[in-house]
Each structure stands twice: as C-alpha cells, then as structure tokens.
Design a protein around this motif. Structure first.
Motif, PDB file in Angstrom:
ATOM      1  N   VAL A   1       0.835  -1.239  -0.004  1.00 11.01           N
ATOM      2  CA  VAL A   1       0.015   0.149   0.079  1.00 11.01           C
ATOM      3  C   VAL A   1       0.742   1.257  -0.036  1.00 11.01           C
ATOM      4  O   VAL A   1       0.801   2.396  -0.651  1.00 11.01           O
ATOM      5  CB  VAL A   1      -1.049   0.043   1.189  1.00 11.01           C
ATOM      6  N   GLU A   2       2.006   1.213   0.567  1.00  8.32           N
ATOM      7  CA  GLU A   2       2.962   2.433   0.761  1.00  8.32           C
ATOM      8  C   GLU A   2       3.420   2.662  -0.749  1.00  8.32           C
ATOM      9  O   GLU A   2       3.844   3.664  -1.157  1.00  8.32           O
ATOM     10  CB  GLU A   2       4.354   2.045   1.750  1.00  8.32           C
ATOM     11  N   LYS A   3       3.554   1.504  -1.468  1.00  6.92           N
ATOM     12  CA  LYS A   3       3.903   1.527  -2.856  1.00  6.92           C
ATOM     13  C   LYS A   3       2.866   2.109  -3.718  1.00  6.92           C
ATOM     14  O   LYS A   3       3.044   3.121  -4.688  1.00  6.92           O
ATOM     15  CB  LYS A   3       4.565   0.304  -3.391  1.00  6.92           C
ATOM     16  N   THR A   4       1.686   1.374  -3.579  1.00 10.50           N
ATOM     17  CA  THR A   4       0.532   1.972  -4.551  1.00 10.50           C
ATOM     18  C   THR A   4      -0.456   3.181  -4.190  1.00 10.50           C
ATOM     19  O   THR A   4      -0.769   3.666  -4.903  1.00 10.50           O
ATOM     20  CB  THR A   4      -0.112   0.649  -4.714  1.00 10.50           C
ATOM     21  N   GLY A   5      -0.272   3.255  -3.068  1.00  7.09           N
ATOM     22  CA  GLY A   5      -1.088   4.351  -2.345  1.00  7.09           C
ATOM     23  C   GLY A   5      -2.547   4.123  -2.483  1.00  7.09           C
ATOM     24  O   GLY A   5      -3.557   4.883  -1.665  1.00  7.09           O
ATOM     25  N   ARG A   6      -3.172   2.653  -2.846  1.00 10.68           N
ATOM     26  CA  ARG A   6      -4.516   2.573  -2.695  1.00 10.68           C
ATOM     27  C   ARG A   6      -4.627   1.061  -2.435  1.00 10.68           C
ATOM     28  O   ARG A   6      -3.948   0.323  -2.648  1.00 10.68           O
ATOM     29  CB  ARG A   6      -5.068   2.894  -4.320  1.00 10.68           C
ATOM     30  N   LEU A   7      -5.856   0.744  -1.713  1.00  9.91           N
ATOM     31  CA  LEU A   7      -5.849  -0.693  -1.082  1.00  9.91           C
ATOM     32  C   LEU A   7      -7.541  -0.937  -1.501  1.00  9.91           C
ATOM     33  O   LEU A   7      -8.329  -0.040  -1.212  1.00  9.91           O
ATOM     34  CB  LEU A   7      -5.865  -0.795   0.001  1.00  9.91           C
ATOM     35  N   LEU A   8      -7.896  -2.149  -1.920  1.00 13.36           N
ATOM     36  CA  LEU A   8      -8.934  -2.718  -2.372  1.00 13.36           C
ATOM     37  C   LEU A   8      -9.119  -4.075  -1.867  1.00 13.36           C
ATOM     38  O   LEU A   8      -8.074  -5.007  -2.108  1.00 13.36           O
ATOM     39  CB  LEU A   8      -9.473  -2.739  -3.833  1.00 13.36           C
ATOM     40  N   ILE A   9     -10.064  -4.345  -0.758  1.00 14.17           N
ATOM     41  CA  ILE A   9     -10.051  -5.719  -0.245  1.00 14.17           C
ATOM     42  C   ILE A   9     -11.555  -6.251  -0.645  1.00 14.17           C
ATOM     43  O   ILE A   9     -12.580  -5.854  -0.521  1.00 14.17           O
ATOM     44  CB  ILE A   9     -10.038  -5.528   1.469  1.00 14.17           C
ATOM     45  N   ASN A  10     -11.196  -7.756  -1.014  1.00 14.07           N
ATOM     46  CA  ASN A  10     -12.317  -8.122  -1.534  1.00 14.07           C
ATOM     47  C   ASN A  10     -12.836  -9.514  -0.842  1.00 14.07           C
ATOM     48  O   ASN A  10     -11.561 -10.310  -0.517  1.00 14.07           O
ATOM     49  CB  ASN A  10     -12.083  -8.602  -3.316  1.00 14.07           C
ATOM     50  N   HIS A  11     -13.949  -9.872  -0.105  1.00 15.48           N
ATOM     51  CA  HIS A  11     -14.073 -11.138   0.296  1.00 15.48           C
ATOM     52  C   HIS A  11     -15.501 -11.186   0.173  1.00 15.48           C
ATOM     53  O   HIS A  11     -16.340 -10.644  -0.078  1.00 15.48           O
ATOM     54  CB  HIS A  11     -13.809 -11.237   1.752  1.00 15.48           C
ATOM     55  N   GLU A  12     -15.889 -12.587   0.180  1.00 16.37           N
ATOM     56  CA  GLU A  12     -17.418 -13.184   0.066  1.00 16.37           C
ATOM     57  C   GLU A  12     -18.177 -13.016   1.067  1.00 16.37           C
ATOM     58  O   GLU A  12     -19.378 -12.796   0.825  1.00 16.37           O
ATOM     59  CB  GLU A  12     -17.369 -14.646  -0.320  1.00 16.37           C
ATOM     60  N   ALA A  13     -17.759 -12.881   2.295  1.00 16.95           N
ATOM     61  CA  ALA A  13     -18.636 -12.781   3.501  1.00 16.95           C
ATOM     62  C   ALA A  13     -19.003 -11.515   3.405  1.00 16.95           C
ATOM     63  O   ALA A  13     -18.618 -10.556   2.801  1.00 16.95           O
ATOM     64  CB  ALA A  13     -17.678 -12.869   4.808  1.00 16.95           C
ATOM     65  N   PRO A  14     -20.215 -11.118   4.310  1.00 17.06           N
ATOM     66  CA  PRO A  14     -20.958  -9.998   4.359  1.00 17.06           C
ATOM     67  C   PRO A  14     -20.250  -8.818   4.806  1.00 17.06           C
ATOM     68  O   PRO A  14     -18.862  -9.101   5.466  1.00 17.06           O
ATOM     69  CB  PRO A  14     -21.953 -10.162   5.505  1.00 17.06           C
ATOM     70  N   LEU A  15     -20.253  -7.626   4.126  1.00 22.38           N
ATOM     71  CA  LEU A  15     -19.371  -6.395   4.419  1.00 22.38           C
ATOM     72  C   LEU A  15     -19.236  -5.881   5.934  1.00 22.38           C
ATOM     73  O   LEU A  15     -18.148  -6.008   6.130  1.00 22.38           O
ATOM     74  CB  LEU A  15     -19.964  -5.156   3.637  1.00 22.38           C
ATOM     75  N   THR A  16     -20.247  -6.082   6.708  1.00 21.76           N
ATOM     76  CA  THR A  16     -19.985  -5.751   8.194  1.00 21.76           C
ATOM     77  C   THR A  16     -19.676  -6.370   8.991  1.00 21.76           C
ATOM     78  O   THR A  16     -19.774  -7.603   9.118  1.00 21.76           O
ATOM     79  CB  THR A  16     -21.613  -5.143   8.637  1.00 21.76           C
ATOM     80  N   ALA A  17     -18.311  -5.768   9.531  1.00 22.37           N
ATOM     81  CA  ALA A  17     -17.727  -6.425  10.503  1.00 22.37           C
ATOM     82  C   ALA A  17     -16.898  -7.683   9.665  1.00 22.37           C
ATOM     83  O   ALA A  17     -16.462  -8.847  10.480  1.00 22.37           O
ATOM     84  CB  ALA A  17     -18.337  -6.901  11.573  1.00 22.37           C
ATOM     85  N   GLY A  18     -16.723  -7.752   8.438  1.00 26.72           N
ATOM     86  CA  GLY A  18     -15.946  -8.585   7.910  1.00 26.72           C
ATOM     87  C   GLY A  18     -14.665  -8.338   8.091  1.00 26.72           C
ATOM     88  O   GLY A  18     -14.030  -7.398   8.589  1.00 26.72           O
ATOM     89  N   PHE A  19     -13.531  -9.362   7.674  1.00 27.89           N
ATOM     90  CA  PHE A  19     -12.186  -9.099   8.043  1.00 27.89           C
ATOM     91  C   PHE A  19     -11.719  -8.057   7.249  1.00 27.89           C
ATOM     92  O   PHE A  19     -10.747  -7.331   7.674  1.00 27.89           O
ATOM     93  CB  PHE A  19     -11.519 -10.364   7.815  1.00 27.89           C
ATOM     94  N   ALA A  20     -12.194  -7.699   6.075  1.00 24.69           N
ATOM     95  CA  ALA A  20     -11.815  -6.380   5.354  1.00 24.69           C
ATOM     96  C   ALA A  20     -11.874  -5.198   6.495  1.00 24.69           C
ATOM     97  O   ALA A  20     -10.920  -4.381   6.302  1.00 24.69           O
ATOM     98  CB  ALA A  20     -12.726  -6.234   4.390  1.00 24.69           C
TER      99      ALA A  20
END
Lengths: 394, 325
Positions: free
Chosen positions: B252-271
């Motif tokens: 992230v320090e290199k790209t300056g941007r982060l996208l996290i993808n997971h199948e589990a529901p959004l709220t309180a997911g590991f993302a």
C-alpha cells in the motif's frame, strides 16, 4: 463391506404401541449404611488400612480447606470459592480407585480428587490467590485448578465441555497403547448440555476407555433435579447410549471405591466407556455467591447431614480399629495450621509480570501481540499508580 | 510434479502427513470408508486403518470437543467439519476450549496439534447453508490461526504447515475450487509458511487483496484494469489470523491504494480489520479511501447468488472508482 439390516433384532407388533414407562429399575450400590455399619449383604471391596486412612484424611483435608476458604472469601481475601461439602466421598474414593497415569478431567467441585493426587496446600493457595507461583499463571478464577504433573486437566468454566474432550483424550490413550483411562467428572445439571450427549455417544461408538462420573447432588445452583430432567437420573441415559452403567451411593466411600475400581477394569478390558451416577447431596452452597436458604429447607439439609460421608466412613474405620483418635486429632490440627500458613504466604506473592499477559496465547507471540504489549507497557509506565500489581517490575 | 485439483492436493497432503507421523488421525462425518462428501479423505481409511481415519457421529460440538481432548493427549488430529455453515454447534468448543486451552493452563496443557478442516464459500448453488464464509468470527478469537488456500499448490503446502503447527488451526477450503482449480503440485513433502501473504502479481497503481476463491476474482479484475492502463498489485492474504500486515502495508505504501475483496458480508467482515490497521499504518501514503468489495449484509441467497457475489465486475468498477478518486 457386509450387508447390514438395522431392523434385524426388532420384534413386531400389529397395534400402535406407545411405551409409557420405559424405565427399568436401576438400583444403587451401597456397602456402608448411613450409620457407618457394613450392610449385611454387602461385598466389601479390597481396601487396606493405609488406603482407608489416606481416603479419610483427604476427605477431612478438603473439608478443612473448604471451611477456611469460604471464610477467606467472606473476609474479602479471595473473590470466589466453591466448597464440596457433602460430596467428599464421591470424588476422593473415586480418585483412590484410579492409577496416577489416569487423566482426571473435572468440572469444578472435585478438589477431593486433586488433593488425593497430592496437590499441596501451597498449590491450592497459589491458585486461589492467582499469584506468580501458580501453575496456570494466575489466569483463571479461584478453584480452576490444573496440574500436568498430577494428570489433572486444567478446569474451565463452561459446563460439560470436558465430556467430549475426555472421550478424545481416552481415545488417544488407547491408540498410544497406554494402560490408562480418563475419568471425567460433571454434575447432573451439566448432563443437560449437548456436550454430554455428544461425549457419551462418541465414547460408545469409538470405544474410548473413559469413566464418566456424574455427581448427582440434587441441585444445579438453585434448580432441583426434578426441574432438570424427567427420566430416571443420569444412569438411564448411559443405557440409551449403549454405555455400561453403575449407580452408586455417592456418600459411601466403599461403594464409590468398588464401583470406580470395577469401571476402570471394564474400561481397560473392553476399551469402552463406563458411566457412574453417584447419588449425593451438596451440603454446601453452590458457591460463595449463592444462598441456598432461598430454595431449600433446613430440614432437608438436616436429613442429609445424617448421611455425611466423612462421618460414615470414619465410623467404619473406627469399627475396624483402624483409626487412632489422638493421631487423627493431631492431623486435623496440623492441617488447619498448614492451610492457614500457606494462605498467609500465598496472598503476599505478586502476580506474574506483565510480559506474561501475551504468553501461551500461541506457542510464540505473533507480531500483533508483541505490539500490543509494547504499547501497554509504555502506558503502564505513564500511570504506574493505576496499575500497582505490575508497574515498576520490569 | 503432478497435476492435481484442490481435492487431490488436500488428499495428498493428508496422506503425506499420515505417512510422516503415525499420531496424525483424520475424522469427521462420512470421512471414513466413503472418503468424505467431497472425497477429500478418499482411501485414507483403507490405507491407514479405522483407528486413524474414521467416521464420527453427526455432532460438530462432539467432533471438536473430541479432537481438542485428543490433541491435548498428544495425538495430531485433523478434524473435518463437513461444511463451514455447520461449524456453529462447535463454536463454544472452538472459542472457549480449543483457543484458550494453552492460555488458561499457563502452558501446561495444549491442543496445538489440532487442525480443523472445513469447506467454505459460495458459488456452488448452495444457498444459505452451504455457502457461508465465517472466517471473521474466528479471526476474533485469540489463540486460533485461520488459514485459507487459493489453489492446489497452496492447499497442500499450507495444510501440511497447519497440521504441523503447534497451534490450533482452522483450515478453510474454498469448495468452489475443489475440482475447478487444477495445477502442478509437488508429490514430495513441502510446507508454505503460515502468517505470510503471497504477492501473486506485482503492480504500481492499486493493491488488490483477497483470499481463497476470491483471489482469482481479483486477478480477473486486475486483467480488465490492465487493459485500461491501471496496474494492479494482487495479494493473496493466505493467513487471516495472524495476518501479514507487513506485506500488505509495504504494498500500500507503494501503490497508495487498497481494495479488499471477500465473499462474507461487508459489516464486520475481516476487510474492516484490515482497513482499520492499514489506515493507521499508511495514512500519509493513501491516495484514496480503502475500498471494500464484499458480500451483501444478507443471508447468502440461492436465486440471487450471482448478484450477491463480489465478482470481477464489481471489483473492476471499484478499482476505477478508487484510482479516479
């Protein structure tokens, strides 16, 4: 693969057949009568004077320990305590029938079994004061003992969880070819948990050499057993799971000893589980947070005082001429002094240093725990008065 | 090297572990002679005997309780929960017993040899109860490790490492890839490190992070973005707990941007946990808000499975939004 037919042994009827009373008579083994005399028809288990004395002294020891620690809790010296008064025979005599290599997985009222194994007053006190000498590093409430050298698994608070674990532990003993069994203690209340049913069924199906020892003491905190289950106690469930079952007078040292000895022999010979239901009574409160006067009468307690397991066994020891009264009084006095001495010493010992807060979560602390500890230590250094147990120690 | 699908790789890892250590025992519902409902345990009972590979009664709490006790005795249990959706009867055993076993005994007793295998995730028309991704529940439990492979090679290496790790590991297998993911797998014994992320593809404009079956989804989105001149760095987290913050933050320090993808529901997911930690460590490097592309906060639907899934198209759109923020 062989063909199977699960109807093969089932008879037929041709009208609707409702089984209204499926209970069979499950009698209770009793060797000593409540007055301490030998039952006329009883078969006496092989017991030496030395073993009898050790059992009696251990029962007396835990009674003194319980009295002292309930008082210590009332004085505010420890936060919590749980006495086993009235149930000493169940836990001490069952432990006496085992071998040191047998694993004990207990609930929380089995200090008698632990004391029988040789847990010292110092070890009891270190645990109850959760100090830095404690074998479990002071991480749990008082009475959650555990001792690897004594093969006594550390206790956890959730009820019944140790039951399927005991099945697994015993399976491991069998697979390793050990001449050892696991004993698993629990109360009749905990037997309502799903883990009880899971554990017994798995032990039966997977042939695990485990003794399930239920202390049916009539109450789960305030809930009497008639509000806990409808069937014939816990013993009837053993039969349902295809588990060899013994019901025993839990206030009778000789009966508990004989039953557990037989259970151990069966478990090893057949690599199978055995269920023992020990019928007893919790003369004590559930814990120091409980007041039994709100759910049971003094008369009821009084009727069980007459069946006191310690008095009963002591009377028998006296009748055998195996008890030196003077010697026994000296033992009681000495024990009382030892317990008090160790209590006073243990309460002066500090808790573990703060570094231990992150140990044993994993085999080695991962990065996030190290970072959290470093942050915590910096904070403690800023406010040392707020954290007197750990500040300024490292 | 041999060509294997993920089931064959799991099966191969179990055979390798059982050959290597006679204390390894494999059990669960239908895992015995039948070889498991997905056939991950095929031929183990025939090869190693009923004592070491066996069916259990249908009781998840019993399986994990039994496995925890067995591990504390010194055996090396690999317990299967047939679907991650059915792990919840064992939640008390896992959370209060397995995970706390060592801590509560001051290190006297441990069930660290335990590995729990369970197929998880959607994309197989499994509806509510054969599709869930419950990793975040277990990521909240100190004492557990949570590991998820993305392909057959990772599956064998990570499973062998999990079995031999001296901590209880929840090993979650993306069942959508069981037969769909095929690749070269060494026939010999090897392990991949736990707690380490894997940089699948290097890039400069945005970091895409996923695990398990979603790694191929973000790879697909990265290929689409590439055509539009956006260079994506693709990372497979592999271990959810403990997770490799160093690799993620360096990226992230290199790209300056982060996208996290997971199948589990959004709220309180590991993302959510990753986003919170990364913004704390990389605040001054971030060019745009950290973006989460996840399942909806609904039970996992059957008829609307395709719509529910955080697929490559949703990911591609999110990449563009994040880069053009």
């Amino acid at each position: 693969m062989k063909d199977r037919n699960h109807l093969a042994n089932i008879g037929l009827v041709h009208q609707v057949n409702v089984i209204e009373n499926g209970l069979i008579d499950i009698p209770m083994l009793q060797v000593l009568q409540p007055d301490g005399t030998l039952h006329p028809q009883a078969e006496l288990p092989t017991i030496t004077q030395q073993l009898g004395l050790k059992v009696l002294q251990t029962m007396q020891y835990v009674r003194l320990l319980d009295e002292r620690m309930v008082a210590a809790q009332r004085q505010g010296r420890i936060s919590f305590y749980l006495a086993c008064t009235g149930e000493e025979a169940s836990t001490v005599a069952s432990a006496a029938a085992l071998e040191p290599q047998d694993m004990i997985m207990s609930q929380y009222r089995e200090q008698g079994a632990l004391a029988y194994r040789g847990f010292t007053s110092k070890e009891f006190m270190d645990q109850m004061f959760s100090n830095q000498n404690e074998l479990n590093k002071g991480r749990q409430m008082p009475i959650h003992y555990g001792s690897k050298p004594l093969n006594f698994m550390t206790i956890s608070s959730p009820l019944g969880t140790q039951i399927p674990q005991a099945s697994g532990y015993a399976y491991g003993q069998k697979m390793a070819g050990l001449e050892a069994v696991t004993i698993c203690y629990f109360g009749e209340g905990a037997a309502s948990e799903g883990d009880f049913h899971a554990g017994l069924n798995m032990a039966a199906v997977l042939s695990c050499p485990v003794i399930f020892f239920c202390r049916n003491n009539g109450y789960a905190i305030s809930t009497p057993s008639e509000e806990q289950f409808k069937g014939d106690g816990i013993a009837s469930r053993g039969l349902g799971y295809g588990v060899r079952t013994i019901r025993v007078d839990g206030n009778d040292v000789l009966a508990v000893y004989a039953a557990t000895q037989t259970a151990r022999e069966l478990a090893l010979a057949h690599q199978c589980p055995v269920l023992i239901e020990a019928m007893t009574y919790r003369l004590a409160a559930h814990s120091t947070s409980d007041d039994p006067t709100s759910y049971r009468s003094k008369d009821e307690e009084g009727s069980w005082q007459l069946k006191d397991p310690v008095t009963r066994f002591k009377t028998w020891m006296q009748s055998k001429g195996w008890l030196d009264e003077k010697h026994n009084l000296a033992f009681i006095e000495q024990t009382r002094q030892d317990i008090l001495k160790e209590l006073k010493l243990a309460e002066q010992v500090p808790v573990c240093p703060i570094e231990q807060i992150i140990e044993d979560v994993y085999d080695t602390p991962p990065w996030h725990l190290k970072a959290q500890l470093a942050e915590l230590k910096t904070h403690i250094d800023m406010y040392p008065e707020a954290y007197p147990k750990t500040s300024g120690r490292s | 090297m041999a060509t294997m699908n993920m089931l064959q790789a799991v099966n191969n890892a179990l055979i390798t572990a059982m050959n290597d250590d006679e204390k390894v025992m494999v059990f669960g519902e239908d895992v015995g002679h039948f070889g498991g409902v997905f056939r991950a345990t095929s031929n183990l009972q025939q090869t190693f005997g009923k004592g070491r590979c066996f069916n259990t009664p249908l009781t998840e709490q019993g399986i994990i309780g039994f496995a925890t006790g067995l591990a504390s005795q010194g055996s090396v249990p690999v317990a299967e929960i047939q679907f991650a959706d059915y792990i919840f009867p064992a939640f008390d055993q896992i959370v209060n017993e397995t995970a706390k076993f060592r801590y509560r005994s001051g290190g006297q007793f441990s069930c660290g040899t335990l590995t729990i295998r369970t197929p998880y995730g959607g994309g197989i028309a499994g509806g509510l109860y054969h599709s869930q991704s419950p990793e975040a529940f277990f990521a909240h439990v100190p004492g557990l490790k949570v590991v998820i492979p993305r392909n057959p090679y990772q599956a064998k290496g990570l499973l062998l490492a999990s079995i031999r790790d001296d901590n209880p590991v929840l090993f979650m297998e993306p069942k959508r890839l069981y037969r769909a993911s095929v690749g070269e797998v060494p026939e010999e014994d090897y392990q991949l490190p736990l707690g380490k992320a894997d940089i699948v593809k290097e890039g400069t404009d945005i970091t895409l992070l996923a695990w398990g079956a979603q790694v191929e989804i973000i790879e697909k989105a990265a290929a689409m973005a590439q055509e539009q001149g956006i260079s994506c760095e693709v990372i497979d987290l592999q271990s959810i707990l403990p997770w490799d913050i160093e690799t993620v933050c360096s990226s992230v320090e290199k790209t300056g941007r982060l996208l996290i993808n997971h199948e589990a529901p959004l709220t309180a997911g590991f993302a959510s946990e990753i986003a919170a930690s990364v913004q704390e460590k990389c605040f001054l490097h971030l060019e745009s808000p950290i973006c989460r592309v996840c399942g909806l906060d609904t039970p996992y639907p059957l008829a609307h499975e395709k719509e529910y899934m955080p697929d490559h198209l949703k990911t591609f759109e999110a990449i563009k939004r994040t880069v053009n923020f």
